[in-house]
Scaffold this motif. Sequence first.
Motif, PDB file in Angstrom:
ATOM      1  N   ASP A   1      -4.621  -1.626 -10.817  1.00  0.00           N
ATOM      2  CA  ASP A   1      -4.713  -0.977 -12.124  1.00  0.00           C
ATOM      3  C   ASP A   1      -4.707   0.540 -12.038  1.00  0.00           C
ATOM      4  OD1 ASP A   1      -4.830  -3.446 -13.385  1.00  0.00           O
ATOM      5  OD2 ASP A   1      -7.016  -3.562 -13.170  1.00  0.00           O
ATOM      6  N   ARG A   2      -4.492   1.075 -10.847  1.00  0.00           N
ATOM      7  CA  ARG A   2      -4.508   2.526 -10.705  1.00  0.00           C
ATOM      8  C   ARG A   2      -3.132   3.112 -11.011  1.00  0.00           C
ATOM      9  NH1 ARG A   2      -8.247   4.141  -5.470  1.00  0.00           N
ATOM     10  NH2 ARG A   2     -10.000   2.780  -5.943  1.00  0.00           N
TER      11      ARG A   2
ATOM     12  N   PRO B   1      -6.663  -8.768   0.815  1.00  0.00           N
ATOM     13  CA  PRO B   1      -6.291  -9.068  -0.572  1.00  0.00           C
ATOM     14  C   PRO B   1      -7.158  -8.349  -1.601  1.00  0.00           C
ATOM     15  CG  PRO B   1      -6.212 -11.068   0.748  1.00  0.00           C
ATOM     16  CD  PRO B   1      -6.826 -10.010   1.618  1.00  0.00           C
ATOM     17  N   ALA B   2      -8.441  -8.229  -1.334  1.00  0.00           N
ATOM     18  CA  ALA B   2      -9.323  -7.512  -2.266  1.00  0.00           C
ATOM     19  C   ALA B   2      -8.995  -6.021  -2.277  1.00  0.00           C
ATOM     20  CB  ALA B   2     -10.783  -7.734  -1.877  1.00  0.00           C
ATOM     21  N   LEU B   3      -8.618  -5.486  -1.113  1.00  0.00           N
ATOM     22  CA  LEU B   3      -8.219  -4.081  -1.034  1.00  0.00           C
ATOM     23  C   LEU B   3      -6.979  -3.843  -1.888  1.00  0.00           C
ATOM     24  CD1 LEU B   3      -8.457  -1.246   0.291  1.00  0.00           C
ATOM     25  CD2 LEU B   3      -6.999  -2.116   2.127  1.00  0.00           C
ATOM     26  N   LEU B   4      -6.000  -4.724  -1.765  1.00  0.00           N
ATOM     27  CA  LEU B   4      -4.784  -4.589  -2.560  1.00  0.00           C
ATOM     28  C   LEU B   4      -5.087  -4.700  -4.050  1.00  0.00           C
ATOM     29  CD1 LEU B   4      -2.339  -6.752  -0.419  1.00  0.00           C
ATOM     30  CD2 LEU B   4      -2.387  -4.261  -0.588  1.00  0.00           C
ATOM     31  N   ALA B   5      -5.967  -5.624  -4.399  1.00  0.00           N
ATOM     32  CA  ALA B   5      -6.305  -5.828  -5.808  1.00  0.00           C
ATOM     33  C   ALA B   5      -6.953  -4.580  -6.410  1.00  0.00           C
ATOM     34  CB  ALA B   5      -7.232  -7.027  -5.950  1.00  0.00           C
ATOM     35  N   ALA B   6      -7.678  -3.832  -5.584  1.00  0.00           N
ATOM     36  CA  ALA B   6      -8.364  -2.642  -6.083  1.00  0.00           C
ATOM     37  C   ALA B   6      -7.385  -1.566  -6.538  1.00  0.00           C
ATOM     38  CB  ALA B   6      -9.285  -2.078  -5.001  1.00  0.00           C
ATOM     39  N   PHE B   7      -6.126  -1.632  -6.060  1.00  0.00           N
ATOM     40  CA  PHE B   7      -5.131  -0.626  -6.423  1.00  0.00           C
ATOM     41  C   PHE B   7      -4.270  -1.047  -7.611  1.00  0.00           C
ATOM     42  CE2 PHE B   7      -6.121   0.706  -2.144  1.00  0.00           C
ATOM     43  CZ  PHE B   7      -6.014   2.084  -2.206  1.00  0.00           C
TER      44      PHE B   7
ATOM     45  N   LEU C   1       0.825  -1.203   0.000  1.00  0.00           N
ATOM     46  CA  LEU C   1       0.000   0.000   0.000  1.00  0.00           C
ATOM     47  C   LEU C   1       0.862   1.256   0.000  1.00  0.00           C
ATOM     48  CD1 LEU C   1      -2.743  -1.149   2.534  1.00  0.00           C
ATOM     49  CD2 LEU C   1      -3.074  -0.700   0.094  1.00  0.00           C
ATOM     50  N   ALA C   2       1.963   1.235   0.771  1.00  0.00           N
ATOM     51  CA  ALA C   2       2.856   2.396   0.811  1.00  0.00           C
ATOM     52  C   ALA C   2       3.420   2.691  -0.568  1.00  0.00           C
ATOM     53  CB  ALA C   2       3.985   2.155   1.810  1.00  0.00           C
ATOM     54  N   ALA C   3       3.718   1.649  -1.339  1.00  0.00           N
ATOM     55  CA  ALA C   3       4.252   1.839  -2.691  1.00  0.00           C
ATOM     56  C   ALA C   3       3.236   2.509  -3.605  1.00  0.00           C
ATOM     57  CB  ALA C   3       4.670   0.489  -3.275  1.00  0.00           C
ATOM     58  N   ARG C   4       1.959   2.476  -3.217  1.00  0.00           N
ATOM     59  CA  ARG C   4       0.895   3.120  -3.998  1.00  0.00           C
ATOM     60  C   ARG C   4       0.423   4.418  -3.352  1.00  0.00           C
ATOM     61  NH1 ARG C   4       0.989  -2.181  -4.781  1.00  0.00           N
ATOM     62  NH2 ARG C   4       0.307  -3.069  -6.767  1.00  0.00           N
ATOM     63  N   GLY C   5       1.178   4.889  -2.368  1.00  0.00           N
ATOM     64  CA  GLY C   5       0.858   6.166  -1.753  1.00  0.00           C
ATOM     65  C   GLY C   5      -0.172   6.109  -0.651  1.00  0.00           C
ATOM     66  N   VAL C   6      -0.453   4.909  -0.123  1.00  0.00           N
ATOM     67  CA  VAL C   6      -1.433   4.767   0.958  1.00  0.00           C
ATOM     68  C   VAL C   6      -0.690   4.714   2.290  1.00  0.00           C
ATOM     69  CG1 VAL C   6      -3.287   3.356   1.917  1.00  0.00           C
ATOM     70  CG2 VAL C   6      -2.997   3.533  -0.566  1.00  0.00           C
ATOM     71  N   LEU C   7      -1.030   5.613   3.193  1.00  0.00           N
ATOM     72  CA  LEU C   7      -0.377   5.687   4.494  1.00  0.00           C
ATOM     73  C   LEU C   7      -0.961   4.656   5.447  1.00  0.00           C
ATOM     74  CD1 LEU C   7      -0.574   9.570   4.940  1.00  0.00           C
ATOM     75  CD2 LEU C   7       1.137   8.254   3.691  1.00  0.00           C
TER      76      LEU C   7
END
Length: 347
Positions: free
Chosen positions: A124-125, A116-122, A28-34
Motif C-alpha cells: 500500500d505504499r 511474504p509479510a515483508l512484501l505485504a508491508a510494501f 522489492l526492486a520494483a518498489r525501490g528496495v535494493l
Amino acid sequence: MWDEIAVETPTDELPVPRPEVLAAIDALAARGVLSSLASRSAPTVLDRMDAVPGLRERFLAPQVSWQDKSESLRRIAKDLGIAVEALVLIDDSPYERAEVEALLPGVRTLDPGEVPALLAAFEDREVTPESRERVRRYRTEETRRAEGERFQGTREEFLRWCDMRLTVGPAVAEEVPRALELAARTHRLNSSGLTPDRLRALAAADGHELYTARMSDRFGEYGIIGAALVDRTARGSWSVPLLALSCRVAGRGAAAAFLFWLMERARESGAEDFRVTLRPTDANLEMRILLRQAGLRRTEADDSADGSTAGDDGAVLARTLDSGGGGGGLPKPPAWLHVFTRKDADA
C-alpha cells in the motif's frame, strides 16, 4: 538463494536458485528496495554467479567471503553510502541472525519464512519514479565509482569531467511524493527531520513554497535528489524548516549548491535574513558543517505556531543577506557543478 551449499557442488555450476526468492527480489526492486549479498562462502562463488544470466545483476555491492556477516553488512552499507540501520538481513541460519543482532543491533533480521509479510508491508505504499529507478541508478553509481578510481587526476578534476548539473525550482505536483520520501528517508543531509505529514501540511499552507533539485552528469540522471521547504510568512525573512538531500550526492557539492541557490533567491526576493531549522542528530554532522560554512549561526527563536522553528532540542540558524552578510558576501557553489534555475534549463 538455494537449498544446496554452493562450494560443495561437484561441478562449477551453481545450485538452482529458488524461484520464490528471485521473485521476492524483483518485487522489492520494483518498489525501490535494493538487494545485496552477505554470504559466508568462497569468493569464487561470486565469479560463478556472473555466468548465470540475470542472477548477478540483481545484487548491488555483494559481499562473498569467509568474514562474519556483520562485517559484510558494514561493507555493503559503506559501498552503497547508506546507514547500516537501513539494512535488513534475511537468513535461514539462526546463528547468522544472532551474530548480526548482537553486533549490529540496529539491523532487522528475518527468517525466509517472513518474506511474504515483508512484501505485504510494501503493497500500500506509494512508489515514486525515483523509487522505481533506484536499482538502476545505484548501478550507474557503481560505474561512476569505478571511473573515479581509474581517473588520472585530482578529485576536483574528476568532478569537473563528470559535467554535473543541478536544476532547482519550485516543486510541481508530481514531485511532492518524492519530496516527502526525502524527508522520511534521508539522515546525513537532513536539517530537521520534519515528518512527511508535517511537510505535506506546511507545503500546502499559505506563505510556504516547496523547492526540489534534480541532478545529472555524463553518466545519466540522478533524479530528484533534494527538497527544501521555505516559509515566507515573516516579513523580510526566508525560513527553511527542512532542507534534505539524498546521500547519493554526498561529497559532490550538491547540498551546498542547493543551499546557496536558496540563499541567493531569498536575497533577490528582498529578504534581509535567511534561517534554517536544525535538529542535530548523530547522522547529520555533514549538514551541520555545511550550514556553518554558509555563515549561519545559532539564534534565539521561540517556537512558532506553524512549527517552522526548531523546538525539541533543536535550533534556528540564521544569517543576514546583505553584501557583507557577516562573512564577505554569499557563498558560491562549487566550480565543478553547473547550477540552473528550472525556467532557465527549460528555455
